[in-house]
Scaffold this motif. Structure first.
Motif: not given
Length: 200
Positions: A1-17
């Motif tokens: 898993x790439x670093x960005x996807x890993x970070x998104x998985x860590x945040x879990x909730x990604x706000x959509x503007x």
């Protein structure tokens, strides 16, 4: 898993503007940082979406991506504007190749495991999650194809645990935390609740 996807998985909730004008970039960035959730998925279907990505992406401490990317040109412009991840409700092979050539994770939507394997995708978008079959669909694709998902589509705050407790769901992206429009105090409080889902 790439670093960005890993970070998104860590945040879990990604706000959509989806509703903010480019002039609101500063307040949006401040609210995200104050809440401890420095990530945002900017809809490219808003007239100011491309410019909002460009402005927000100037902050290296904010993980900015482009969502609802529906054409190759939109993907190209998003990447040129500094998007560090892409969500698309489609499965456009040219768009996928473009993102992969630039080492930018893209999360398209497909119901075919073979298509994901062909393009070396292990994490997909799942939008609209209910219409695609919800957790039954996710479990089938996860178990048979070893796939993980970032879910989206009319997900309210009350549904967070239902989705995020599933082992095949890495994260969700949605706009429930922005329901109060331009009430930045209320938005920041909602973002704090969203940040509580982060994995340490």
């Amino acid at each position: 898993m790439d670093q960005t996807t890993r970070k998104l998985a860590q945040y879990r909730c990604i706000p959509m503007a989806k509703v903010f004008a480019k002039e609101q970039a500063g307040k949006l960035s401040e609210a995200l940082h104050t809440a401890g959730l420095p990530v945002v998925n900017v809809s490219q279907q808003h007239p100011d979406g491309a410019e909002l990505v460009r402005t927000l992406a100037k902050d290296p401490t904010l993980l900015v991506g482009s969502g609802n990317v529906q054409t190759y040109d939109q993907a190209l412009h998003a990447l040129d504007n500094g998007a560090r991840f892409l969500f698309s409700p489609l499965f456009d092979e040219r768009m996928i190749a473009l993102a992969q050539q630039q080492d930018i994770p893209i999360f398209p939507v497909t119901t075919q495991i073979a298509m994901a394997e062909l393009h070396h995708l292990k994490v997909l978008g799942c939008y609209p999650v209910t219409e695609l079959g919800g957790l039954a669909f996710i479990n089938k694709m996860g178990e048979e194809g070893g796939l993980s998902f970032i879910v989206a589509g009319h997900i309210e705050e009350s549904m967070m645990e239902y989705y995020l407790s599933n082992p095949h769901v890495l994260a969700m992206t949605g706009s429930w935390m922005f329901a109060d429009g331009s009430d930045w105090k209320a938005i920041t409080k909602a973002l704090v609740r969203a940040a509580s889902w982060k994995l340490e």
